[in-house]
Design an enzyme around this catalytic site. Sequence first.
Site, short mmCIF file in Angstrom:
data_model
loop_
_atom_site.label_atom_id
_atom_site.label_comp_id
_atom_site.label_asym_id
_atom_site.label_seq_id
_atom_site.Cartn_x
_atom_site.Cartn_y
_atom_site.Cartn_z
N GLN A 104 47.41 44.14 30.82
CA GLN A 104 47.20 43.70 32.20
C GLN A 104 47.92 44.63 33.18
OE1 GLN A 104 48.06 39.52 32.66
NE2 GLN A 104 46.52 38.94 31.17
N GLY A 105 47.38 44.71 34.40
CA GLY A 105 47.98 45.53 35.43
C GLY A 105 47.66 47.00 35.34
N LYS A 106 46.67 47.36 34.55
CA LYS A 106 46.31 48.76 34.36
C LYS A 106 44.89 49.07 34.85
CE LYS A 106 49.13 49.18 30.12
NZ LYS A 106 50.33 48.81 30.45
N LEU B 131 40.38 39.83 42.83
CA LEU B 131 39.60 40.79 42.04
C LEU B 131 38.11 40.58 42.25
CD1 LEU B 131 39.21 42.88 39.70
CD2 LEU B 131 39.27 40.92 38.16
N TYR B 132 37.67 39.34 42.14
CA TYR B 132 36.24 39.06 42.29
C TYR B 132 35.74 39.40 43.68
CZ TYR B 132 36.84 36.61 37.84
OH TYR B 132 37.13 36.30 36.54
#
Length: 150
Positions: free
Chosen positions: A86-88, A125-126
């Site tokens: 996560q976070g990448k 994000l969406y």
Amino acid sequence: MHLHFRAVTMENRQQAESLSVFPERMHFIESVAECLKEADETTEWNTVGIYNDDILIGFAMYGYFQTPLPNGEAWLDRVLIDKTYQGKGYGKAAVFLLLKKMHEEYACNRIYLSVFDKNQLSIHLYKVLGFDFNGEYDAKGERIMVYDFK
């Protein structure tokens, strides 16, 4: 980054079931094992591992339902990136690729998903990817978002 999908099969199911999120995110998504059980019971769901090269980094569940008529609906139901990855940027890239895959696979111009109001990271994000709320809620009380291909 070289993301691609592989169907979850008996060969990679156990590895997929070992994927997890951080504890503070657990109440936003079911475990992969729960998702796979649901997919086993509902043939409309497709489950895929999200891979970066040959490394399993995540899981997704999506499907197409014939109702409501006349056109049915395509749903992106679950997307999970393992806490290690996560976070990448993998989540954004994976959802973008899933949208493209679903558009091609189902020949649909609209894709739905639902999200809890408190899941602000996913909502952000969406929205960045082009989803908008449609003002409706699903049976679990999650807000429905829609992506329209232009």
